[in-house]
Design an enzyme around this catalytic site. Structure first.
Site: not given
Ligand code: ATP
Ligand code: MG
Length: 132
Positions: A49, A112, A115, A126
């Site tokens: 991440y 959530n 991923h 990835e």
């Molecule tokens: P992922 O990368 O896990 O598939 P995503 O692509 O939908 O999720 P990203 O913007 O890449 O969302 O964010 C990565 C992860 O960081 C999210 O899945 C979430 O768990 C966390 N995250 C993102 N935004 C927030 C926030 N505003 N507050 C807390 N956690 C967040």
């Molecule tokens: Mg993401």
């Protein structure tokens, strides 16, 4: 045909959703072509991440992702990158469309369930991250 990387996060494993989630992708016509179970180290989760390392939630995200085993897997199918994201639903489960994995099973934006790679470029980084 595309390949994308998905991860059943520690909350999904803890809720015993591995079978449910894999079946959902198979029922949508996708093939699961690689899969494993592991617990990420802090270093691995931070690297995975790393695009979010300046964000306020980064520390919590790494701590959550290392809190228990997760299940990374590779999904193959037509338009897989976009369609997997659609089946997952929006990042914030309260905004996720009805019938999506996050709408049905996720507790909050930071827990959530799943991923999915967000682009071809991400998938190409990835997939080898977990399946060298
Ligand atoms: P992922 O990368 O896990 O598939 P995503 O692509 O939908 O999720 P990203 O913007 O890449 O969302 O964010 C990565 C992860 O960081 C999210 O899945 C979430 O768990 C966390 N995250 C993102 N935004 C927030 C926030 N505003 N507050 C807390 N956690 C967040
Ligand atoms: Mg993401």
């Amino acid at each position: 045909m595309e390949e994308t990387l998905s991860i059943i996060k520690p909350d999904g494993v803890n809720k015993k959703l591995i079978g449910t989630i894999l079946k959902k992708f198979e029922d949508n016509g996708f093939e699961i072509i690689n899969i494993k179970r592991l617990t990420l180290t802090n270093e691995q989760a931070g690297e995975f991440y790393s695009i979010h390392k300046e964000r306020p939630f980064f520390k919590e995200l790494v701590s959550f992702m290392t809190s228990g085993p997760c299940v990374p897997f590779v999904i193959k199918g037509e338009n897989a990158i976009l369609r997997v994201r659609e089946i997952m639903g929006a990042t914030d489960p309260s905004e996720a469309a009805e019938g999506t994995i996050r709408a049905d099973y996720a507790d909050s934006i930071d827990k959530n369930i799943i991923h999915g790679s967000d682009s071809k470029e991400s998938a190409e980084i990835e997939i080898p991250f977990f399946f060298g």
